[in-house]
Write a protein that holds these residues in place. Structure first.
Motif: not given
Length: 561
Positions: A97-100, A297-301, A305-308
């Protein structure tokens, strides 16, 4: 094409392509060193890092502009894809998503804007022979591991560094972490590999002995931009169809890894990273180590923000000495899927799960079904392996809610009519109570994929007795054992790990074909494809009686409420 003699084999090299001509990349900056401030970052471009043999590679360094000279931990992103290839977006189907991501983010790498704002420095490297770095590019192997080691030790000695280096990233940026961590550089403090294969032959180049013909040549071409020579990975793969010294040169001593590790895998990378990421965690000696397996989806995950936040908690502890709550992390987190968009996460103490109840489901060709009890009567299912419509299908309808989490094995008794070999492709699929397909996330883009996949070339059926288990066959791939006319042989097919919840009335479907089962995105699909096949005539699957063809499934007993 040129060959370079290496111990036990000839390594095929090729002349590099002018880095300034690379398509789909931003303009290549000049070779000169530069330093400037931008959007709160102090950026150094083309810092020279000496290797042990005198070769110099180039890195870009990002530091917080308001405190660049304080004791900063460093996060290193290492890949040959170009440290100048920065972007704040990925392809729309990726789900990012935009902003990630900020516009300073290299492909599959950490975002300097986020990490520098939180007290870290971020470094992107162009390895030996990549882009404008000196030397010849080698694709993994001990040489690249030693270069990464030297880079880590150089960075740790910089006067603004606190002496602690961590590594983070997806795919190539994950796999290099296994390699360098096994060499134990003194200043490597923690690793966070986010989906990276660890077995070159079985996970990257030859699935079940069947050559991968989509990602491997495309990935090889992505490494050709160099002022010197580059390893021609695709030609080397073609030259080594059996497991030999070339593949041994890519092996990683995973058991030598002892650095703290937060390892993230996915069920969705069937045919690339799923198996190897989990195997790396299982074999590494790190203490502590954590494993998280998701189905997204691997890049989204990776960028969500929660993964980061979890990445930051991990590195805050091991690179900055902060109490960030890691004592509360379970050793294993498993995402159990009902569909691409319905799932829940559960804490576990180990992998594979100790309470797994392995159950055989027996194939019955007469009814195209699977049975919990052995099938008494012999029957056979035949199909044309060269026809996209040719397949054998077997269904099992669940009488109660059942979770299958872990490894599956498909044992088949097979015969190849008018052929001396056969390529077997297997998909585990889910159908809802009405019989409609239920899709799962597949690679970084799709949500209509399988629960799991498996492959095997029949002539590669020989098992490695030392590495195989009753639930995970491992094949030697050292020689071929062709089929005789009329010969019916047993084969054991490794189904890559997965986690799926089947509700009462839902169906598990086994699909067996002679070619890739998921083909909708051809010719440019971003997942495994196999076009160098040996099929002809008919494939015959024998079941029942003497032929105990069955799918071994990992049933997980429900936990107490």
């Amino acid at each position: 094409m040129m060959a370079e003699r290496t111990e036990g084999f000839e390594l095929i090299m090729r002349e590099g392509v002018d880095p300034a001509t690379a398509p789909h990349k931003p303009p290549l900056p000049p070779r000169d060193y530069a330093c400037w401030q931008e959007d709160g970052l102090l950026i150094e471009r083309n810092v020279e890092v000496p290797m042990r043999d005198g070769i110099r590679i180039l890195v870009d360094i990002y530091r917080p502009a308001d405190r660049p000279d304080r004791d900063l931990p460093i996060l290193l992103g290492w890949s040959p894809y170009g440290k100048h290839g920065l972007s704040d977006t990925l392809w729309p189907p990726s789900g990012v998503e935009k902003g990630w991501m900020s516009r300073f983010t290299a492909f599959e790498a950490p975002d300097p804007a986020f990490w520098c704002a939180n007290g870290y420095a971020v470094v992107f490297a162009d390895p030996r022979g990549a882009w404008l770095s000196e030397g010849d590019l080698r694709h993994n192997g001990i040489g690249e591991g030693e270069d990464c080691y030297d880079c880590i030790e150089f960075l740790a000695q910089l006067d603004w560094s606190n002496g602690k280096v961590g590594m983070i990233g997806v795919s190539y940026l994950a796999a290099i972490q296994y390699l360098v961590a096994s060499l134990r550089p003194p200043h490597l403090a923690a690793i966070n590999p986010w989906e990276g294969f660890s077995d070159w032959y079985r996970e990257f180049a030859y699935h079940g002995g069947i050559r991968e013909t989509g990602f491997v040549p495309r990935g090889s071409d992505n490494l050709r931009f160099s002022l010197n020579r580059t390893e021609d990975t695709n030609r080397n793969v073609l030259a080594h169809p059996l497991y030999d010294d070339y593949w041994r040169s890519k092996e990683i001593d995973l058991g030598a890894i002892d650095v703290p590790a937060y390892v993230v895998a996915s069920w969705s990378d069937q045919g690339l990273h799923t198996r190897g990421t989990i195997e790396a965690w299982r074999r590494m000696a790190s203490n502590p180590k954590w494993l998280e397996i998701h189905g997204q989806k691997k890049w989204a995950h990776f960028y969500m923000p929660s993964s980061r936040a979890k990445q930051k908690a991990f590195f805050d502890h091991f690179l900055r000495g902060l109490d960030s709550g890691l004592d509360e992390w379970p050793p294993v987190l498993v995402e159990v899927r009902e569909s691409a968009h319905v799932r829940h996460t559960r804490a576990e103490e180990e992998w594979p799960l100790a309470r797994t109840d392995y159950r055989p489901l027996y194939l019955d060709a007469a009814s195209a079904s699977l049975s919990a009890m052995p099938v008494p009567s012999e029957a056979a299912a035949a199909y044309d392996p060269c026809d996209e419509a040719g397949e054998a299908v077997f269904d099992y309808r669940f009488e109660e809610d059942t979770e299958l989490t872990g490894y599956m094995k498909l044992k088949l008794w097979v015969e190849a009519e008018a052929a001396d070999d056969m390529d077997l492709f297997v998909a585990i699929q889910k159908r809802d109570a009405d019989g409609s397909p239920v899709g799962f996330h597949f690679y970084a883009f799709y949500d209509d994929g399988p629960a799991a996949l498996g492959w095997l070339r029949a002539s590669h059926r020989e098992l490695d007795a030392d590495k195989s288990t009753p639930w995970q066959p491992v094949h030697t791939h050292l020689r071929e054992r062709k089929l005789a006319a009329g010969e019916i042989v047993p084969v054991e097919i490794e189904i890559w790990p997965s986690s799926t919840l089947f509700r009462q009335g839902e169906t598990l479907r086994v699909v067996i074909k002679g070619l890739d089962i998921y083909r909708d995105a051809l010719p440019n699909l971003p997942f495994a494809r196999h076009e160098d096949l040996r099929n002809r005539g008919r494939h015959v699957i024998h079941t029942g009686g003497r032929y105990d063809s069955h799918l071994l499934v990992p049933a997980i007993p429900p936990t107490a409420p």
